[in-house]
Scaffold this motif. Structure first.
Motif, PDB file in Angstrom:
ATOM      1  N   PHE A 212       0.896  -0.680  -0.192  1.00 27.16           N
ATOM      2  CA  PHE A 212       0.479  -0.342   0.135  1.00 27.16           C
ATOM      3  C   PHE A 212       0.970   1.017  -0.028  1.00 27.16           C
ATOM      4  O   PHE A 212       1.818   1.597   0.846  1.00 27.16           O
ATOM      5  CB  PHE A 212      -0.791  -0.297   0.605  1.00 27.16           C
ATOM      6  N   GLU A 213       0.523   1.922  -1.113  1.00 34.71           N
ATOM      7  CA  GLU A 213       1.500   3.305  -0.997  1.00 34.71           C
ATOM      8  C   GLU A 213       1.222   3.853  -0.238  1.00 34.71           C
ATOM      9  O   GLU A 213      -0.229   4.179   0.275  1.00 34.71           O
ATOM     10  CB  GLU A 213       0.820   4.181  -2.341  1.00 34.71           C
ATOM     11  N   ALA A 214       1.545   4.909   0.980  1.00 32.69           N
ATOM     12  CA  ALA A 214       1.633   5.508   2.233  1.00 32.69           C
ATOM     13  C   ALA A 214       2.123   7.022   1.576  1.00 32.69           C
ATOM     14  O   ALA A 214       3.412   7.359   0.799  1.00 32.69           O
ATOM     15  CB  ALA A 214       2.263   5.050   3.432  1.00 32.69           C
TER      16      ALA A 214
ATOM     17  N   ILE B  25       3.101   4.841  11.072  1.00 29.70           N
ATOM     18  CA  ILE B  25       1.923   4.447  10.194  1.00 29.70           C
ATOM     19  C   ILE B  25       1.735   3.483  10.931  1.00 29.70           C
ATOM     20  O   ILE B  25       0.272   2.561  10.874  1.00 29.70           O
ATOM     21  CB  ILE B  25       1.953   4.546   8.691  1.00 29.70           C
TER      22      ILE B  25
ATOM     23  N   ASN C  15      -2.219   1.337  12.939  1.00 30.81           N
ATOM     24  CA  ASN C  15      -2.744   0.368  12.010  1.00 30.81           C
ATOM     25  C   ASN C  15      -2.751  -0.620  12.534  1.00 30.81           C
ATOM     26  O   ASN C  15      -3.435  -1.365  13.265  1.00 30.81           O
ATOM     27  CB  ASN C  15      -2.313   0.355  10.414  1.00 30.81           C
TER      28      ASN C  15
ATOM     29  N   LYS D  42      -5.590  -0.777  15.144  1.00 31.19           N
ATOM     30  CA  LYS D  42      -6.549  -0.806  14.891  1.00 31.19           C
ATOM     31  C   LYS D  42      -7.009  -2.184  14.120  1.00 31.19           C
ATOM     32  O   LYS D  42      -7.494  -2.438  13.622  1.00 31.19           O
ATOM     33  CB  LYS D  42      -6.698   0.099  13.972  1.00 31.19           C
TER      34      LYS D  42
ATOM     35  N   ASN E 250      -5.383  -4.121  12.381  1.00 31.29           N
ATOM     36  CA  ASN E 250      -4.388  -3.897  10.270  1.00 31.29           C
ATOM     37  C   ASN E 250      -2.851  -5.051  11.109  1.00 31.29           C
ATOM     38  O   ASN E 250      -2.401  -4.016  11.308  1.00 31.29           O
ATOM     39  CB  ASN E 250      -4.652  -3.361   9.962  1.00 31.29           C
TER      40      ASN E 250
ATOM     41  N   LEU F 287       1.231  -5.618   7.335  1.00 30.84           N
ATOM     42  CA  LEU F 287       1.421  -4.751   6.526  1.00 30.84           C
ATOM     43  C   LEU F 287       1.631  -4.091   5.721  1.00 30.84           C
ATOM     44  O   LEU F 287       3.858  -5.279   6.254  1.00 30.84           O
ATOM     45  CB  LEU F 287       1.234  -3.528   8.007  1.00 30.84           C
ATOM     46  N   ARG F 288       2.213  -4.143   4.410  1.00 30.29           N
ATOM     47  CA  ARG F 288       3.152  -3.442   3.084  1.00 30.29           C
ATOM     48  C   ARG F 288       3.069  -2.276   3.184  1.00 30.29           C
ATOM     49  O   ARG F 288       1.876  -1.843   2.247  1.00 30.29           O
ATOM     50  CB  ARG F 288       2.961  -5.160   2.399  1.00 30.29           C
ATOM     51  N   LEU F 289       3.471  -1.617   3.391  1.00 33.57           N
ATOM     52  CA  LEU F 289       3.699  -0.289   3.397  1.00 33.57           C
ATOM     53  C   LEU F 289       4.716   0.545   2.264  1.00 33.57           C
ATOM     54  O   LEU F 289       5.887  -0.123   2.749  1.00 33.57           O
ATOM     55  CB  LEU F 289       4.019   0.669   4.497  1.00 33.57           C
ATOM     56  N   TYR F 290       4.789   1.134   1.651  1.00 40.32           N
ATOM     57  CA  TYR F 290       5.870   1.812   1.284  1.00 40.32           C
ATOM     58  C   TYR F 290       5.376   3.209   1.039  1.00 40.32           C
ATOM     59  O   TYR F 290       4.548   3.828   0.344  1.00 40.32           O
ATOM     60  CB  TYR F 290       6.352   1.622  -0.128  1.00 40.32           C
TER      61      TYR F 290
ATOM     62  N   GLY G 151      -1.678  -4.822  -4.569  1.00 38.04           N
ATOM     63  CA  GLY G 151      -1.728  -3.658  -3.691  1.00 38.04           C
ATOM     64  C   GLY G 151      -2.836  -2.139  -3.964  1.00 38.04           C
ATOM     65  O   GLY G 151      -2.754  -2.380  -4.968  1.00 38.04           O
ATOM     66  N   HIS G 152      -1.896  -0.950  -3.499  1.00 38.58           N
ATOM     67  CA  HIS G 152      -3.800   0.229  -3.517  1.00 38.58           C
ATOM     68  C   HIS G 152      -2.343   1.265  -3.872  1.00 38.58           C
ATOM     69  O   HIS G 152      -1.244   1.301  -2.566  1.00 38.58           O
ATOM     70  CB  HIS G 152      -3.828   0.427  -2.315  1.00 38.58           C
ATOM     71  N   GLN G 153      -2.036   2.042  -4.439  1.00 32.78           N
ATOM     72  CA  GLN G 153      -1.732   3.306  -4.845  1.00 32.78           C
ATOM     73  C   GLN G 153      -2.770   4.971  -4.015  1.00 32.78           C
ATOM     74  O   GLN G 153      -3.510   4.350  -4.307  1.00 32.78           O
ATOM     75  CB  GLN G 153      -1.733   3.401  -6.005  1.00 32.78           C
ATOM     76  N   HIS G 154      -1.773   5.199  -2.893  1.00 32.88           N
ATOM     77  CA  HIS G 154      -2.540   6.627  -2.544  1.00 32.88           C
ATOM     78  C   HIS G 154      -3.570   7.250  -3.724  1.00 32.88           C
ATOM     79  O   HIS G 154      -2.844   7.273  -4.479  1.00 32.88           O
ATOM     80  CB  HIS G 154      -0.856   6.591  -1.777  1.00 32.88           C
TER      81      HIS G 154
ATOM     82  N   ASP H 162      -3.194  10.364   6.933  1.00 30.57           N
ATOM     83  CA  ASP H 162      -3.528   8.976   8.317  1.00 30.57           C
ATOM     84  C   ASP H 162      -2.803   7.751   8.079  1.00 30.57           C
ATOM     85  O   ASP H 162      -1.910   7.401   8.505  1.00 30.57           O
ATOM     86  CB  ASP H 162      -4.622   8.529   8.485  1.00 30.57           C
ATOM     87  N   ASN H 163      -2.599   7.394   6.646  1.00 28.76           N
ATOM     88  CA  ASN H 163      -2.456   6.131   6.181  1.00 28.76           C
ATOM     89  C   ASN H 163      -2.867   5.024   6.500  1.00 28.76           C
ATOM     90  O   ASN H 163      -2.732   4.051   7.004  1.00 28.76           O
ATOM     91  CB  ASN H 163      -1.468   6.176   5.408  1.00 28.76           C
TER      92      ASN H 163
ATOM     93  N   LEU I  64      -7.033   4.051   2.775  1.00 29.44           N
ATOM     94  CA  LEU I  64      -6.329   3.236   1.445  1.00 29.44           C
ATOM     95  C   LEU I  64      -6.456   2.131   0.474  1.00 29.44           C
ATOM     96  O   LEU I  64      -6.132   2.557  -0.858  1.00 29.44           O
ATOM     97  CB  LEU I  64      -4.401   3.063   1.643  1.00 29.44           C
TER      98      LEU I  64
END
Lengths: 807, 344
Positions: A525-527, A574, A578, A581, A583, A586-589, B110-113, B335-336, B341
């Motif tokens: 997921f893009e942050a 972040i 998460n 909550k 979650n 997580l995979r964040l970038y 995956g998800h793009q912002h 907040d991400n 997202l």
């Protein structure tokens, strides 16, 4: 700028446009309506107290007789400060105040009809009442008409506009300036002489004879020591002034402008400013030291106690008004508490000046001190009207503040260069706007706006910018004026004509796009995070003397002054939120800058939790270093054939010393990945392993944007062979694989370590390792030929690592 | 010879084949039949053995009858075999029970912002209109961020209350216009560029403000461009973003770097201008500033305003995203929260 519709209607009478028309028109001519205060109304009347008597049996109540001009009424109130002859607000029985409907009440045989009201009970904003009124009954000027509905009388039963005045239009920080715009927009004939009449601010005005000298005042005059910063300074002396509350007509205009009353002198100065734009200042002459006033630069650094109760330090960049001893005002910004007008003030020095806008805006900005005066001076006031305003002010004060006033004028004036003429061609108007205008249209708009011009040019007009329009410098400024009044709605979409040429995708855009695609495919997921970091968190990762850390001088939060040197801080934050909550996987970038030795673009990612959650057909698998390594190496690096090596990382502040590798491309370390240091996790309150990777993008950009060449695909079959052996446990698997690859040479396509075992049934110093190899020789080989190669590999492994083949 | 002129032996063979194939019910039966008739030692082959018994002049005809029969048999076998196969694929009732309601493997996608999705959309739109994309630094000097844009030294927006300062000469850029100044300094004319990126304003965060935001800036400098062209470009851009035709409307507004300057509105893409909850019943949405580049800005970068004109606009991407996705709190972008997202 606050504009009361009731006041506007009072001035324009029948010609006044409706509220709806004004609401639509103001934004069309450039004045955004930020707010409209809705009208208020209630059956509240103005009454005069005729008589008051204490009620003997009570300590805190009194009995008052009030008159509405027609009848008298009796009320019982606790307000001891009620004055006989004073005008107050009265709500008769039947009126609903604060949700309660009033009735006649009997207080020990005295009938109380309704009640007198405070400002709170008529829902007035506390910024428009005097300090006295805030504490007790709402007392109106003694000359207020009685028996009238309060809301109608004070124009509160009309809506009020709060307009946003463009920064370059200081002329419209005034009723008079806005009247010019409104009458122009609605084609109302209302010439400047009518508009500027003093009767619009004080209808009962009658001219009084002003004497040319003031008795008993030994004031000698005025010295302006800095003519550049103060080109024009007019002063006047007013003697024998009677300080009191302002009369009704002034008071209701103050309320219309949402201004708090102070006293008649200050109120007059304020009304003049809100009506004519020109700020004025009044000094108590008897409290000045010495016999003259100076306009000078501060004797730096000079300290100053201002009216707002704060002390400011002034420098040689500011400008002050001073008596012979000390500054009595920061010019154009604020006066001092020890020269302000008090109830006992008798003699006044009145200032009406033009200060250099730059000086005032600089001082105001530096001191963070913005006043009604400074916001006008800083944008530029109309120096052309100073004498006129001075005359109006002296007349008004003479009329309002007592009978035996005498005036004396002091003038300092240097020539202000008028702005140069502007030649506008009608062709230029249509070139810039894309629409046409006739000379007649242009002339009539300029006339309405009172912008003088000459019709001497063949294709246009020569404009003489007036002193009240500080925004007119060149032809585009006139074009904007004409467009404003022909209407921005005439701008219709057209397509620009241009030569089309191929514009290649920029490498950095392509890189970002490819990386986002990859990360998305990998389930990331893009942050997006802000770029600030907490000081305490930065200190965890970098000692404060680390070169290249970037700090903001004025952070929003004092403990958050760094620009982030590493986005791991934000990503951990972040992750923590998460996880809390639930979650937890997580995979964040994020693609963003790290601020260390300048700004560098990085790809940062973070993984934690399970690679896949438990389902009816899958056991959960927790993410570990090798999962992170798989992502790291297989995604960007190997996908784009970037030649890289790794070595154990020494970044032990961020990473677990046992599980982190630096990535090296072309001999420089471009990033690191591995397990986040448990101490850092503990700081963030994260109780599960987290893996993090950061990688600079600029060094690898060229690999992502290049394209490779096709390599022919071998027609020969791929050949699989497995090998399992025991080897000393300290020998890294990577080295074994490397030896295999070197021995087999070009023909080896892939090696997979498919089993690794240490423990029972094996010597404790050994491990068992099984490797599957895939070969392609470019031609089909016999089993015997393949076996020869396998023998070579086993021999090499044996020679180098003394392996023991397992059957 | 039969009536049709075919040898009896062939007729008999065909009749037997017909009988047998009618009885065939399994793939196995068919395969046996195929071997019996078409195999290496099959009936067809043996019919060819009879050719010696036929007078030479009739041998050709005989052979072609056999070939005809062979083709017939091949087709018949294939068609019966296909029928049987379809029948057996359809016969699901006899297979073991399979619960099709059990969930599949939960691959994580995956998800793009949402902000970067809008940025991608905008990049596409502007490339399609033949614009160049330029980038710059987030730590910018005050000349490029302010002075060159006519924002004089004591303008309120330079106040440290509104702008983050790194040192007296460097700030966190408050707009991407600084990039455009650099492009004008370095670029060749005419110029058609957009820049996008993070900007900073010293706003405490609330539902509509955040100290960090993204901006898209567009700039066209050419000899023959006007305000109507700006309107055209903006109409195309916002129609592209919202996927529905919108109309652009201007109201006069003041920005030091454009003259004439405008506040820009588009007709609400959700209600077409009738008024809805997204546009607050206004029928239109305010997007930000635009206008004709101030001649002084051109002079500041040594472009002759008597030859070249330009138009520019600069809008917040968060605002566009908030409208497009009907998000009511800007802080959600930063907040991400995964629950947020994964909706995009």
């Amino acid at each position: 700028m606050i504009i009361s519709y009731g006041y506007l209607q009072d001035i324009l009478k029948k010609e006044c446009p409706s509220v709806e028309e004004l609401t639509k028109k103001f934004p069309e001519i450039g004045f955004e309506v930020e707010n409209i205060f809705l009208p208020e109304n209630n059956t509240v009347f103005t009454v005069k107290v005729i008589e008051k008597t204490d009620i003997p049996s009570t300590e805190h109540l009194l009995h008052a007789t009030i008159s509405d001009g027609v009848q008298t009424h009796q009320i019982v109130t606790s307000w001891k400060e009620l004055r006989v002859g004073g005008v107050y607000l009265w709500a008769p029985p039947g009126t609903t105040i604060g949700g309660i409907t009033l009735t006649s009440k009997d207080f020990q045989n005295v009938q109380s009809e309704g009640m007198l009201l405070s400002y709170v009970e008529v829902s007035l904003d506390n910024t428009v009442v005097s300090n006295q009124e805030r504490l007790g009954p709402m007392e109106l000027p003694p000359d207020t008409p009685i028996g009238k509905n309060f809301f109608d009388l004070f124009w509160l039963s009309f809506p009020t506009f709060d307009l946003k005045i463009p920064y370059n239009r200081p002329d419209c920080y005034s009723m008079e300036g806005l009247l010019r715009e409104v009458t122009a927009a609605f084609d109302i004939h209302f010439p400047a002489t009518d508009r500027r009449s003093i009767h619009h601010i004080y209808p009962p005005f009658k001219e009084v004879q002003i004497k040319r000298s003031v008795r008993n005042i030994s004031f000698k005059g005025l010295k302006v020591l800095d003519s550049e910063r103060c080109p024009i300074y007019l002063g006047a002396l007013l003697g024998d002034v009677k300080i009191d509350a302002s009369p009704f007509e002034i008071r209701r205009r103050l309320m219309a402008f949402r201004v708090r009353p102070v006293n008649n002198v200050v109120d007059c100065a304020n009304i003049i400013m809100f009506y004519y734009q020109q700020p004025l200042h009044t000094f108590d002459l008897d409290r000045l030291m010495g016999h003259h006033i100076e306009v000078r630069t501060p004797l730096a650094p000079e300290s100053f106690d201002a009216l707002d109760g704060k002390t400011y330090t002034l420098t040689e960049n500011d400008l002050v008004i001073a008596d012979e001893v000390r500054p009595i005002a920061i010019a154009g910004v604020m006066g001092s508490s020890d020269s302000e007008i008090m109830d006992s003030t008798k003699n006044i020095f009145l200032e009406c000046a033009y200060f250099q806008p730059k000086t005032i805006s600089r001082t105001s900005a530096r001191l963070h001190l913005v006043s009604d005066a400074s916001s006008r001076y800083a944008r530029g006031v109309d120096y052309g009207q100073l004498e006129d305003v001075m005359k109006i002010t002296v007349n008004l004060m003479s009329s309002v503040c007592g009978g035996t006033i005498a005036g004396e004028f002091f003038t300092h004036r240097t020539t202000i260069q008028p702005p140069p003429d502007i030649d506008l061609s009608l062709q230029e108007f249509s070139d810039v706007t894309g629409i046409d205008i006739s000379k007649f249209q242009a002339s009539s708009i300029l006339k309405k706006l009172e912008i003088p011009f000459e019709n001497t040019l063949r294709d246009g007009l020569r404009i003489h910018p007036p002193s009240f329009r500080v925004d007119l410098h060149e032809s585009v400024d006139i074009i904007e004026e004409l467009l404003r009044f022909t209407g921005y709605h005439n701008i219709q979409p057209s397509k620009p004509m241009y030569q089309v040429e191929y514009k290649p995708e920029k490498p950095w855009i392509k890189m970002n796009r490819l990386i986002r695609q990859q990360m998305g495919a990998l389930g990331f997921f893009e942050a997006m995070t802000d770029s600030f970091a907490k000081d305490e968190e930065v200190a965890l990762l970098y000692p404060s003397d680390t070169p290249g850390l970037v700090q903001v001088e004025n952070p929003l939060r004092k403990d958050q002054s760094y620009l982030t040197p590493n986005r791991i801080l934000a990503l951990l934050d972040i992750a923590k939120k998460n996880i809390s909550k639930k979650n937890t996987n997580l995979r964040l970038y994020e693609i963003g800058n790290h601020y260390l030795q300048g700004e560098n673009l990085y790809l940062d990612w973070l993984i934690t939790g399970d690679t896949q959650c438990q389902t009816w057909c899958h056991e959960p698998r927790t993410m570990d270093f090798y999962f992170a390594k798989g992502i790291k190496e297989n995604s960007v690096l190997m996908r784009y054939h970037i030649p890289f090596t790794t070595k154990p990382s020494e970044n032990h502040n961020v990473f677990d010393p046992c599980q982190a590798l630096d990535v090296i491309v072309e001999d420089s370390t471009i990033g690191t990945y591995g397990a986040v240091h448990p101490k850092l996790l503990q700081y963030f309150g994260i109780h599960q392993p987290v893996f993090f990777s950061c990688m600079q993008l600029n060094p690898i950009m060229k690999y992502l944007v290049r394209h490779g060449h096709y390599r022919p695909i071998s027609a020969a079959q791929d050949v699989l062979r497995d090998i399992a052996f025991l080897v000393d446990r300290d020998i890294p698997a990577g080295q074994l694989v490397k030896t295999i690859q070197e021995t087999a040479g070009y023909c080896i396509k892939k090696t997979i370590i498919f089993d690794l075992y240490q423990g029972k049934n094996i010597d404790t110093t050994k491990k068992s390792i099984a490797i599957r190899m895939m070969f392609n020789f470019g031609q089909n080989k016999t089993s015997e030929e393949i076996q020869e190669i396998m023998d070579d590999i086993v021999q090499s492994l044996h020679n180098v690592y003394n392996i023991e083949i397992r059957e | 010879m039969s009536e049709e002129g075919k040898p009896k032996i062939i007729e008999e063979c065909k009749a037997k084949f017909e009988k047998r194939i009618q009885k065939a019910t399994t793939a196995e039966d068919i395969e046996k039949l195929r071997i019996k008739y078409l195999g290496r030692k099959g009936e067809i082959r043996s019919l060819f053995g009879h050719i010696q018994e036929i007078p030479p002049e009739k041998r050709g005809e005989f052979g072609s009858h056999i070939n005809e029969l062979k083709t017939y048999m091949e087709q018949k076998i294939q068609s019966v075999s296909d029928q049987l196969e379809n029948f057996s694929l359809d016969a699901t009732t006899e297979k073991p029970y399979c619960d099709l309601t059990l969930p599949g493997v939960p691959f994580v996608m995956g998800h793009q912002h949402p902000i970067s999705q809008i940025i991608d959309d905008l990049l596409d739109i502007f490339r399609s209109m033949n614009f160049d994309v330029v980038s710059g630094y987030e730590i910018e000097d005050t000349f490029h961020n302010f002075d060159a844009l006519n924002i004089h030294q004591w303008h309120p927006s330079r106040n440290p209350q509104d702008t983050f300062y790194v040192d007296p000469e460097h700030i966190l850029r408050t707009q991407t216009s600084a990039v455009q100044i650099r492009a004008m300094e370095n670029g060749t004319l005419p110029l058609r560029i957009v820049s996008m990126g993070r900007c900073y304003r010293r706003d405490a965060s609330d539902a509509t403000h955040y100290p960090v935001f993204h901006q898209i800036e567009g700039l066209v400098i050419d000899k023959n461009v006007n305000f109507c062209d700006l309107s055209g470009i903006l109409t195309e851009m916002m129609t592209g973003v919202f996927g529905t035709r919108v109309e652009v409307r201007f109201l006069p507004s003041y920005f030091p770097f454009v003259e004439p300057g405008a506040e820009t509105f588009i007709s609400c893409p959700f209600c077409g201008g009738k008024g809805c909850n997204v546009c607050g019943k206004a029928g239109e949405i305010e997007l930000g500033g635009s206008g004709m580049v101030h001649p002084q800005v051109l002079r500041n970068v040594n472009i002759d305003p008597s030859i070249y004109r330009g138009f520019a606009f600069g809008w917040g991407i968060e605002r566009i995203a908030m409208m497009k996705y009907q998000i009511d709190d800007i802080r959600l972008f930063y907040d991400n929260n995964i629950d947020f997202l994964e909706q995009f």
